[in-house]
Write a protein that holds these residues in place. Structure first.
Motif, PDB file in Angstrom:
ATOM      1  N   VAL A 343       7.372 -75.578 105.147  1.00 42.47           N
ATOM      2  CA  VAL A 343       8.402 -74.721 105.729  1.00 42.47           C
ATOM      3  C   VAL A 343       9.194 -74.087 104.588  1.00 42.47           C
ATOM      4  CG1 VAL A 343      10.432 -74.610 107.229  1.00 42.47           C
ATOM      5  CG2 VAL A 343       8.560 -76.203 107.758  1.00 42.47           C
ATOM      6  N   VAL A 344       9.232 -72.758 104.568  1.00 40.49           N
ATOM      7  CA  VAL A 344       9.940 -72.024 103.514  1.00 40.49           C
ATOM      8  C   VAL A 344      11.116 -71.284 104.143  1.00 40.49           C
ATOM      9  CG1 VAL A 344       9.772 -70.253 101.733  1.00 40.49           C
ATOM     10  CG2 VAL A 344       7.846 -71.796 102.144  1.00 40.49           C
ATOM     11  N   GLY A 345      12.287 -71.543 103.649  1.00 41.70           N
ATOM     12  CA  GLY A 345      13.503 -70.990 104.228  1.00 41.70           C
ATOM     13  C   GLY A 345      13.687 -69.507 103.958  1.00 41.70           C
ATOM     14  N   THR A 346      14.616 -68.915 104.653  1.00 38.10           N
ATOM     15  CA  THR A 346      14.929 -67.494 104.555  1.00 38.10           C
ATOM     16  C   THR A 346      15.282 -67.117 103.113  1.00 38.10           C
ATOM     17  OG1 THR A 346      15.830 -67.578 106.787  1.00 38.10           O
ATOM     18  CG2 THR A 346      16.440 -65.670 105.436  1.00 38.10           C
ATOM     19  N   GLY A 347      14.731 -65.989 102.656  1.00 37.97           N
ATOM     20  CA  GLY A 347      15.119 -65.438 101.366  1.00 37.97           C
ATOM     21  C   GLY A 347      14.704 -66.263 100.163  1.00 37.97           C
ATOM     22  N   ALA A 348      13.777 -67.203 100.341  1.00 35.97           N
ATOM     23  CA  ALA A 348      13.337 -68.030  99.215  1.00 35.97           C
ATOM     24  C   ALA A 348      12.344 -67.270  98.344  1.00 35.97           C
ATOM     25  CB  ALA A 348      12.710 -69.328  99.719  1.00 35.97           C
ATOM     26  N   ASN A 349      12.325 -67.607  97.062  1.00 39.88           N
ATOM     27  CA  ASN A 349      11.407 -67.000  96.101  1.00 39.88           C
ATOM     28  C   ASN A 349      10.649 -68.140  95.415  1.00 39.88           C
ATOM     29  OD1 ASN A 349      10.235 -65.533  93.908  1.00 39.88           O
ATOM     30  ND2 ASN A 349      11.830 -63.971  94.170  1.00 39.88           N
ATOM     31  N   VAL A 350       9.337 -68.223  95.686  1.00 41.02           N
ATOM     32  CA  VAL A 350       8.529 -69.366  95.240  1.00 41.02           C
ATOM     33  C   VAL A 350       7.568 -68.898  94.152  1.00 41.02           C
ATOM     34  CG1 VAL A 350       6.896 -71.153  95.960  1.00 41.02           C
ATOM     35  CG2 VAL A 350       8.694 -70.399  97.531  1.00 41.02           C
ATOM     36  N   PHE A 351       7.580 -69.616  93.032  1.00 44.36           N
ATOM     37  CA  PHE A 351       6.691 -69.273  91.904  1.00 44.36           C
ATOM     38  C   PHE A 351       6.453 -70.536  91.090  1.00 44.36           C
ATOM     39  CE2 PHE A 351      11.073 -68.508  90.790  1.00 44.36           C
ATOM     40  CZ  PHE A 351      11.217 -69.087  89.538  1.00 44.36           C
ATOM     41  N   ASP A 352       5.883 -70.406  89.918  1.00 35.54           N
ATOM     42  CA  ASP A 352       5.831 -71.517  88.956  1.00 35.54           C
ATOM     43  C   ASP A 352       4.580 -72.369  89.068  1.00 35.54           C
ATOM     44  OD1 ASP A 352       6.883 -72.863  86.768  1.00 35.54           O
ATOM     45  OD2 ASP A 352       7.948 -74.337  87.986  1.00 35.54           O
ATOM     46  N   PRO A 361      14.229 -74.758 100.426  1.00 31.68           N
ATOM     47  CA  PRO A 361      15.522 -74.329 100.970  1.00 31.68           C
ATOM     48  C   PRO A 361      15.629 -72.805 101.064  1.00 31.68           C
ATOM     49  CG  PRO A 361      15.802 -75.914  99.178  1.00 31.68           C
ATOM     50  CD  PRO A 361      14.373 -75.487  99.154  1.00 31.68           C
ATOM     51  N   SER A 362      16.414 -72.343 102.013  1.00 35.67           N
ATOM     52  CA  SER A 362      16.718 -70.921 102.114  1.00 35.67           C
ATOM     53  C   SER A 362      17.497 -70.459 100.882  1.00 35.67           C
ATOM     54  CB  SER A 362      17.556 -70.641 103.366  1.00 35.67           C
ATOM     55  OG  SER A 362      16.813 -70.847 104.551  1.00 35.67           O
ATOM     56  N   PHE A 363      17.249 -69.211 100.489  1.00 37.53           N
ATOM     57  CA  PHE A 363      17.926 -68.585  99.353  1.00 37.53           C
ATOM     58  C   PHE A 363      17.889 -69.482  98.122  1.00 37.53           C
ATOM     59  CE2 PHE A 363      19.458 -66.444 103.101  1.00 37.53           C
ATOM     60  CZ  PHE A 363      19.292 -65.112 102.735  1.00 37.53           C
ATOM     61  N   SER A 364      16.661 -69.926  97.827  1.00 36.40           N
ATOM     62  CA  SER A 364      16.416 -70.716  96.628  1.00 36.40           C
ATOM     63  C   SER A 364      15.355 -70.014  95.787  1.00 36.40           C
ATOM     64  CB  SER A 364      15.966 -72.133  96.992  1.00 36.40           C
ATOM     65  OG  SER A 364      14.754 -72.097  97.733  1.00 36.40           O
ATOM     66  N   TRP A 365      15.256 -70.454  94.536  1.00 34.74           N
ATOM     67  CA  TRP A 365      14.425 -69.772  93.552  1.00 34.74           C
ATOM     68  C   TRP A 365      13.775 -70.856  92.696  1.00 34.74           C
ATOM     69  CZ3 TRP A 365      14.355 -64.364  92.214  1.00 34.74           C
ATOM     70  CH2 TRP A 365      13.771 -64.053  90.992  1.00 34.74           C
ATOM     71  N   GLY A 366      12.423 -70.949  92.744  1.00 40.16           N
ATOM     72  CA  GLY A 366      11.778 -71.962  91.929  1.00 40.16           C
ATOM     73  C   GLY A 366      10.406 -72.331  92.445  1.00 40.16           C
ATOM     74  N   GLY A 367       9.989 -73.567  92.128  1.00 34.38           N
ATOM     75  CA  GLY A 367       8.649 -74.014  92.479  1.00 34.38           C
ATOM     76  C   GLY A 367       8.553 -75.520  92.442  1.00 34.38           C
ATOM     77  N   HIS A 368       7.396 -76.038  91.990  1.00 35.79           N
ATOM     78  CA  HIS A 368       7.158 -77.478  92.079  1.00 35.79           C
ATOM     79  C   HIS A 368       8.052 -78.272  91.136  1.00 35.79           C
ATOM     80  CE1 HIS A 368       4.772 -76.690  88.460  1.00 35.79           C
ATOM     81  NE2 HIS A 368       4.689 -77.985  88.261  1.00 35.79           N
ATOM     82  N   ARG A 369       8.673 -77.604  90.172  1.00 33.55           N
ATOM     83  CA  ARG A 369       9.561 -78.320  89.256  1.00 33.55           C
ATOM     84  C   ARG A 369      11.024 -78.271  89.691  1.00 33.55           C
ATOM     85  NH1 ARG A 369       7.060 -76.142  83.560  1.00 33.55           N
ATOM     86  NH2 ARG A 369       6.948 -74.220  84.790  1.00 33.55           N
TER      87      ARG A 369
END
Length: 416
Positions: A343-352, A361-369
């Motif tokens: 489940v990926v929250g609103t406005g999240a940016n997933v990378f890495d 979480p919503s409005f979060s920025w990151g990845g597995h770390r």
């Protein structure tokens, strides 16, 4: 009698998919819950709409003809907005089948209630942000009913999708081909295919309706070598990209662009998955962008039932197949990977690289770390650019709604 389709307090359990839309904005099959209400009631009754206050200005902007969050009569028929409407439910709505002071309950859920306005309004005449159905039911004579579909869990949109797609398809004008179909396109079982006016099916594309319908909406484009089969609805002005493999119960919303391999999934309007990568048993909300090579897992290696992580707590879905549930305005970088039941929250940016956690979480920025908060101003700027690329202007009402969700969700999240 005024009919009001309402949001109840269980709406919060359907986040993040409902953060930027009312619950009846969710899709299952190729119609939203709102569209199902409208389709089955056939204009025989005027529907009013109740939703959370922060959503109301934008919703009113999009639907200026509607009565929103207003009670205009004393006699009310309340209808749960999580209901998946069909003929039986529509009959109750059209006929006003309940006497005043009575309600229909399915389990602990209030589906229908005939009430006086004083039961749901305060002294100023305002409705609550969400309807407390337990309080309402306590004031009614209730009757237990069964057999209705209700979106009670976030995964229900996928669980019901196959059946609902088939039910929605009963209204299609299959066998009618009006668009521009190239002579070198492969059309299999024409009687089970619909191609709307202005749609384009290019040379080398395959529409194979032997094992289920294929519907191409007005103005949609199917590029060369794209294959659509086994119950696919490509909405107006959407596009199946070169070499796409789209099969087995797929809904693609208006103006979305889809490539790679997609099965058993719901993709809302204005979403972008143009590149290779597998998407299965997933729900992708509007304004999402999946980078090239993004892949989802929808089946565990041991074939066991899938659990979700919601608000840090595991929940058993009972489903063997479930992929990615993604809120609006999310992004994944190239070669992203998502585990079963993420489940990926609103406005999240997933990378890495690597697998991110199963709850992002919503409005979060990151990845597995790990993740950090996504700055609200940057999120707004990006969302505005994304919308402008599709010739959609972010109105002040939309921006206010977006900022409200960003601020509220940020305060609820614990970033690690």
């Amino acid at each position: 009698m005024q009919v009001i389709i309402f949001e109840d307090t269980r709406v919060h359990e359907l986040k993040p998919l409902v953060n930027l839309k009312p619950v009846y904005g969710l899709h299952t099959g190729f119609r939203s819950l709102r569209e199902k209400f409208e389709h089955f009631t056939r204009g025989e009754v005027t529907l009013g709409w109740h939703l959370r206050r922060y959503l109301a200005p934008f919703y009113a902007e999009q639907h200026p003809e509607c009565v929103i969050n207003r009670v205009v009569e004393d006699d009310l028929l309340l209808v749960n907005g999580r209901l998946v409407c069909e003929e039986t439910a529509a009959g109750i709505i059209i006929d006003g089948a309940l006497e005043s002071g009575r309600g229909y309950m399915q389990g602990s859920d209030l589906l229908f209630a005939r009430v006086q306005r004083s039961l749901i309004t305060d002294e100023s005449g305002m409705m609550p942000d969400l309807i407390d159905t337990r309080r309402i039911a306590a004031e009614l004579v209730t009757e237990a009913v069964t057999g209705f579909r209700l979106i009670s869990n976030i995964w229900d949109v996928i669980a019901y999708h196959t059946d609902e797609l088939q039910r929605d398809a009963a209204t299609l004008e299959l066998g009618r081909i009006e668009g521009d179909v190239h002579p070198a396109a492969a059309i299999v079982n024409r009687s089970n295919i619909y191609v709307g006016p202005g749609a384009v099916v290019r040379a080398g594309a395959v529409l194979d309706a032997d094992d289920g319908f294929v519907a191409i909406g007005a103005g949609a484009v199917v590029d060369p070598q794209a294959v659509l089969m086994q119950n696919v609805f490509l909405s107006p002005w959407s596009r199946a990209k070169i070499g796409a493999k789209i099969y087995s119960n797929v809904f693609i919303g208006t103006a979305s662009r889809i490539g790679g391999e997609v099965e058993d999934s719901i993709i809302e309007p204005f979403a972008n998955k143009q590149h290779d990568g597998f998407l299965g048993h997933s729900y992708i909300s509007s304004w999402c962008n999946l980078g090239a090579g993004t892949n989802t897992s929808d089946l565990k290696n041991n074939y066991s039932r899938i659990t979700l992580l919601l608000n840090g707590r595991e929940q058993m879905t009972g489903l063997q197949f479930l992929g990615l549930l993604m809120g609006d305005h999310c992004k994944s970088s190239i070669n992203s990977m998502f585990n079963t039941g993420t489940v990926v929250g609103t406005g999240a940016n997933v990378f890495d690289g690597g697998f991110p956690p199963k709850e992002v979480p919503s409005f979060s920025w990151g990845g597995h770390r790990g993740f950090v908060p996504y700055e609200i101003e940057r999120a707004v700027q990006t969302a505005r650019k994304v919308m402008e690329r599709r010739q959609v202007v972010m109105s002040s009402a939309y921006e206010a709604m977006f900022r409200f969700v960003a601020g509220t969700e940020r305060t609820l999240q614990l970033f690690v």
